[in-house]
Design a protein around this motif. Structure first.
Motif, PDB file in Angstrom:
ATOM      1  N   GLU A   1     -20.576  -6.082  12.947  1.00 14.45           N
ATOM      2  CA  GLU A   1     -20.838  -6.133  11.294  1.00 14.45           C
ATOM      3  C   GLU A   1     -21.545  -4.793  11.151  1.00 14.45           C
ATOM      4  N   GLN A   2     -21.914  -4.337  12.574  1.00 12.75           N
ATOM      5  CA  GLN A   2     -22.489  -2.846  12.003  1.00 12.75           C
ATOM      6  C   GLN A   2     -21.813  -1.988  12.800  1.00 12.75           C
ATOM      7  N   LEU A   3     -21.535  -0.475  12.325  1.00 13.54           N
ATOM      8  CA  LEU A   3     -21.073   0.518  12.531  1.00 13.54           C
ATOM      9  C   LEU A   3     -21.784   1.402  13.275  1.00 13.54           C
ATOM     10  N   ALA A   4     -22.038   0.226  15.186  1.00 17.43           N
ATOM     11  CA  ALA A   4     -23.390   1.152  15.887  1.00 17.43           C
ATOM     12  C   ALA A   4     -23.454   2.615  16.207  1.00 17.43           C
ATOM     13  N   MET A   5     -22.407   3.499  16.378  1.00 10.25           N
ATOM     14  CA  MET A   5     -21.927   4.509  17.071  1.00 10.25           C
ATOM     15  C   MET A   5     -22.170   5.515  16.177  1.00 10.25           C
ATOM     16  N   LEU A   6     -22.554   4.739  14.753  1.00  9.57           N
ATOM     17  CA  LEU A   6     -22.602   6.191  12.985  1.00  9.57           C
ATOM     18  C   LEU A   6     -24.273   6.767  13.205  1.00  9.57           C
ATOM     19  N   ARG A   7     -23.798   7.834  13.256  1.00  8.41           N
ATOM     20  CA  ARG A   7     -25.001   9.143  13.645  1.00  8.41           C
ATOM     21  C   ARG A   7     -25.200   9.298  12.281  1.00  8.41           C
ATOM     22  N   LYS A   8     -27.209   9.649  11.673  1.00 12.72           N
ATOM     23  CA  LYS A   8     -27.515  10.367  10.627  1.00 12.72           C
ATOM     24  C   LYS A   8     -26.622  11.690  10.426  1.00 12.72           C
ATOM     25  N   GLU A   9     -26.615  12.494  11.781  1.00 18.26           N
ATOM     26  CA  GLU A   9     -26.056  13.838  11.420  1.00 18.26           C
ATOM     27  C   GLU A   9     -25.087  14.639  11.201  1.00 18.26           C
ATOM     28  N   ASP A  10     -23.928  12.914  11.463  1.00 17.01           N
ATOM     29  CA  ASP A  10     -22.948  12.797  11.233  1.00 17.01           C
ATOM     30  C   ASP A  10     -22.047  12.319   9.422  1.00 17.01           C
TER      31      ASP A  10
ATOM     32  N   ASN B   1     -11.518  -0.514  10.691  1.00 19.46           N
ATOM     33  CA  ASN B   1     -11.131  -1.473   8.980  1.00 19.46           C
ATOM     34  C   ASN B   1     -11.971  -2.590   8.494  1.00 19.46           C
ATOM     35  N   ALA B   2     -11.881  -3.457   9.647  1.00 22.19           N
ATOM     36  CA  ALA B   2     -12.740  -4.797   9.527  1.00 22.19           C
ATOM     37  C   ALA B   2     -14.312  -4.537   9.215  1.00 22.19           C
ATOM     38  N   ILE B   3     -14.730  -3.779  10.025  1.00 24.13           N
ATOM     39  CA  ILE B   3     -16.041  -3.723   9.478  1.00 24.13           C
ATOM     40  C   ILE B   3     -16.661  -3.681   8.290  1.00 24.13           C
ATOM     41  N   LEU B   4     -15.921  -2.421   7.672  1.00 26.34           N
ATOM     42  CA  LEU B   4     -16.154  -1.624   6.996  1.00 26.34           C
ATOM     43  C   LEU B   4     -15.545  -2.642   5.147  1.00 26.34           C
ATOM     44  N   LEU B   5     -14.280  -3.162   5.910  1.00 26.85           N
ATOM     45  CA  LEU B   5     -13.693  -3.760   4.069  1.00 26.85           C
ATOM     46  C   LEU B   5     -15.166  -4.747   3.582  1.00 26.85           C
ATOM     47  N   PRO B   6     -15.671  -5.643   3.715  1.00 22.54           N
ATOM     48  CA  PRO B   6     -16.208  -6.658   3.093  1.00 22.54           C
ATOM     49  C   PRO B   6     -17.768  -5.244   2.044  1.00 22.54           C
TER      50      PRO B   6
ATOM     51  N   PHE C   1       0.851  -0.908   0.085  1.00 26.88           N
ATOM     52  CA  PHE C   1       0.167  -0.472   0.386  1.00 26.88           C
ATOM     53  C   PHE C   1       0.825   1.599   0.231  1.00 26.88           C
ATOM     54  N   THR C   2       2.050   1.322   0.242  1.00 23.64           N
ATOM     55  CA  THR C   2       2.718   2.129   0.013  1.00 23.64           C
ATOM     56  C   THR C   2       3.085   2.760  -1.373  1.00 23.64           C
ATOM     57  N   ASN C   3       3.061   1.287  -1.765  1.00 22.13           N
ATOM     58  CA  ASN C   3       3.484   1.832  -3.704  1.00 22.13           C
ATOM     59  C   ASN C   3       2.073   1.654  -4.578  1.00 22.13           C
ATOM     60  N   ALA C   4       0.920   1.113  -3.593  1.00 24.40           N
ATOM     61  CA  ALA C   4      -0.134   0.979  -4.262  1.00 24.40           C
ATOM     62  C   ALA C   4      -1.406   1.653  -2.894  1.00 24.40           C
ATOM     63  N   TYR C   5      -1.790   2.225  -2.752  1.00 18.75           N
ATOM     64  CA  TYR C   5      -1.930   3.331  -1.995  1.00 18.75           C
ATOM     65  C   TYR C   5      -3.797   2.643  -0.995  1.00 18.75           C
ATOM     66  N   VAL C   6      -4.402   2.939  -0.552  1.00 13.43           N
ATOM     67  CA  VAL C   6      -5.725   2.123   0.186  1.00 13.43           C
ATOM     68  C   VAL C   6      -6.799   2.628  -0.256  1.00 13.43           C
ATOM     69  N   GLY C   7      -6.943   3.007   0.038  1.00 18.41           N
ATOM     70  CA  GLY C   7      -9.441   3.063  -0.517  1.00 18.41           C
ATOM     71  C   GLY C   7      -9.782   4.067   0.095  1.00 18.41           C
ATOM     72  N   TYR C   8     -10.976   3.451  -0.087  1.00 16.54           N
ATOM     73  CA  TYR C   8     -11.791   4.708   0.560  1.00 16.54           C
ATOM     74  C   TYR C   8     -13.111   3.347   2.195  1.00 16.54           C
ATOM     75  N   VAL C   9     -12.174   2.445   2.069  1.00 16.60           N
ATOM     76  CA  VAL C   9     -12.193   2.231   3.275  1.00 16.60           C
ATOM     77  C   VAL C   9     -11.468   2.614   4.576  1.00 16.60           C
ATOM     78  N   HIS C  10     -10.782   3.218   3.944  1.00 15.54           N
ATOM     79  CA  HIS C  10      -9.237   4.232   5.296  1.00 15.54           C
ATOM     80  C   HIS C  10     -10.069   5.393   4.887  1.00 15.54           C
ATOM     81  N   ALA C  11     -10.325   5.725   4.087  1.00 17.76           N
ATOM     82  CA  ALA C  11     -10.656   7.179   4.157  1.00 17.76           C
ATOM     83  C   ALA C  11     -11.702   7.324   4.672  1.00 17.76           C
TER      84      ALA C  11
END
Length: 433
Positions: free
Chosen positions: A387-396, A314-319, A287-297
C-alpha cells in the motif's frame, strides 16, 4: 504589510490561473489534432496460436531476414522456439537480440539498432513484455534516425520517419505497447526515463496470443495488469477524452477488473489471459489518444530512481492520486463504478447513501467514486501489492517532483493541474513515517 502580503498571494494565484489556462488551451489543441492526425494502419491478429501466422505474413512483405528482439527468459522457456523454426523453414533468416533488461536502456536500444544493421535484417519482431516492445520500437527509430540520439527523441513527435516493418507480440497484459505511440527508455547514466512518443512507433502488426502469457509469474501478472488498469483509468478521467476513447477505456476497465484476479490465481486460464490481453490493448488505444496523468509521471521517476517495477509503482499510486484529485474526478469515477458493477459485482461492503428529495436512497458521485477507489485498493491487497512506497526518501522528493512536472505539464490533460508546491506536498505524504 498584510496588504502587500495578500496582494502577493493574489498575484501568484492569477499567474497560476493564467498559466493553467494556457496549459488547457494547449491540451485542447493537441486533442483536436489527435482526432485528425493520420495515426497509420495497424492490423490486429488475435487468438490462441495466432503467432503461427507470422512466417507467412513476413513472406507476403518480401522479408528474408527478421531481427527477433526478446529476453533470455523467453528463449529459455522455449516459448518461441517453434515460431523461429517455422521462420527458418519458410526461408526467413532470424537474428536474435536478447539484451533487454526490465528497464530498457539507451545502450540496449543502440546495441539492438546496431545488430539490425550488421545482420542485414529488414524487419523487427518483438516478443515479450512492454520492456521488449519499447526497446524494439525505439531501436527501429534509431535505424532510420541514426542522427538522432534517444535523449533527443524524448517527448512528442521527434522522429518523423517510417520505421522498418515492426511486429509486436506481447507476452504480458499491461503496457499496451503493441498498440501505442509511446516507449519508455532509461538513460542509465543518470537514471532518467525518457518517454518517447511518435505515431511512427505504433507497430504495423500486433498479435494477441493468450498461450504466451500463461507462464507469466503471479507478481508480473499483477503488476502488468494494474499498469493496464492505470492506463485506462487515467485516460478516462483526463480532460478532453473523447466519447470514443472513453468507450475504449471503459471496456478496458471492465475486462481487466473482471479477469485480473482470475489470471493471477489461475495462470493457465486462457480465457482470462485473452481478456487481459484485450483489456490491455483497449487501454493502449485509449491512452494513446487521451494520454495518462500524474500517476504515470510520478511512477516513471520512482522507477528511474529506485528501480521499482513500473506496474507496481502505478498500482500503489493510482488510488492515492485519484483520492488527491478530489471532486474533480467524482463524476468520471462514479460512471466507472456504475458500469463495472455488472462485470465485477457490487462492492463487498455497503456504500453510504443519502436521502433524495422524494425520500428514496441515492448514491452520490462522491460515494460512488470512493467505492471505485476502494475497489482498486482491494484488488491490490488481493494480489499482495504494497500500500505504501516503502523505498521513497524525503531527500528525493524535490527531484521526483521536478521529473513528474517536467513530464506531465503541460502535456497531460490531468483532471487537476498541480504545480511544484502541490506535487511536493503529495509526495511528502507518501514518505514512510
Amino acid at each position: 504589510m498584510p496588504c502587500r502580503k495578500m496582494g502577493k498571494h493574489k498575484g501568484r494565484r492569477n499567474e497560476m490561473n493564467g498559466k493553467h489556462a494556457i496549459y488547457r488551451v494547449y491540451q485542447a489543441l493537441c486533442a483536436g489534432m489527435l482526432s485528425l492526425f493520420p495515426a497509420g494502419r495497424q492490423t490486429l491478429v488475435q487468438g490462441d496460436g495466432c503467432i503461427t501466422r507470422i512466417p507467412e505474413l513476413l513472406k507476403t512483405h518480401g522479408i528474408k531476414g527478421v531481427q527477433v528482439i526478446t529476453t533470455p527468459g523467453t528463449i529459455r522457456r522455449g516459448t518461441v522456439a517453434p515460431l523461429l523454426a517455422q521462420c527458418e523453414d519458410a526461408g526467413i533468416r532470424t537474428v536474435l537480440y536478447t539484451g533487454v533488461s526490465p528497464d530498457p536502456t539507451v545502450a540496449e536500444v543502440d546495441a539492438a539498432a546496431e545488430c539490425f544493421f550488421v545482420s542485414g535484417c529488414e524487419a523487427i519482431l518483438a516478443i515479450g513484455g512492454g520492456s521488449v516492445i519499447d526497446c524494439a520500437k525505439v531501436a527501429g527509430a534509431r535505424t532510420v534516425r541514426r542522427d538522432l540520439p534517444v535523449r533527443k527523441m524524448s517527448g512528442m513527435l521527434k522522429i518523423h520517419k517510417k520505421l522498418p516493418l515492426l511486429l509486436a507480440v506481447p507476452t504480458t497484459a499491461g503496457t499496451g505497447s503493441e498498440v501505442t505511440l509511446a516507449a519508455v527508455i532509461t538513460d542509465e547514466t543518470c537514471n532518467y526515463k525518457h518517454a518517447v512518443m511518435d505515431y511512427c512507433l505504433i507497430p504495423r502488426y500486433a498479435f494477441l496470443d493468450p498461450g504466451l502469457s500463461c507462464s507469466l509469474p503471479p507478481d508480473m501478472t499483477a503488476y502488468s495488469g494494474m499498469d493496464a488498469m492505470t492506463h485506462a483509468v487515467e485516460a478516462y478521467c483526463n480532460r478532453f477524452c473523447s466519447p470514443k476513447m472513453k468507450a475504449h477505456a471503459m471496456k478496458a476497465v471492465s475486462l481487466i477488473g473482471a479477469n485480473l484476479l482470475t489470471a493471477y490465481r489461475e495462470p493457465a486460464n486462457k480465457a482470462a489471459r485473452m481478456n487481459m490481453l484485450t483489456g490491455s490493448y483497449e487501454a493502449g488505444i485509449a491512452f494513446t489518444n487521451a494520454y495518462v496523468g500524474y500517476v504515470h509521471a510520478i511512477a516513471h521517476g520512482i522507477g528511474g530512481l529506485y528501480h521499482v517495477p513500473h506496474g507496481e509503482a502505478n498500482a500503489i499510486l493510482l488510488p492515492k492520486v485519484l483520492a488527491a484529485y478530489g471532486s474533480a474526478v467524482y463524476e468520471p469515477l462514479a460512471r466507472l463504478e456504475r458500469e463495472v458493477r455488472a462485470a465485477w459485482g457490487k462492492p463487498e461492503r455497503e456504500v453510504r447513501t443519502s436521502v433524495a428529495e422524494d425520500g428514496s436512497r441515492e448514491e452520490t458521485d462522491a460515494v460512488l467514486a470512493e467505492a471505485f477507489i476502494e475497489r482498486i485498493r482491494r484488488m491490490n491487497r488481493s494480489m499482495g501489492i504494497p500500500e505504501q512506497l516503502a523505498m521513497l526518501r524525503k531527500e528525493d522528493v524535490p527531484e521526483l517532483a521536478a521529473r513528474a512536472l517536467k513530464e506531465g505539464n503541460p502535456n497531460y490533460p490531468v483532471p487537476v493541474i498541480w504545480e511544484e508546491e502541490q506535487m511536493r506536498a503529495f509526495l511528502m505524504e507518501q514518505v514512510p513515517k
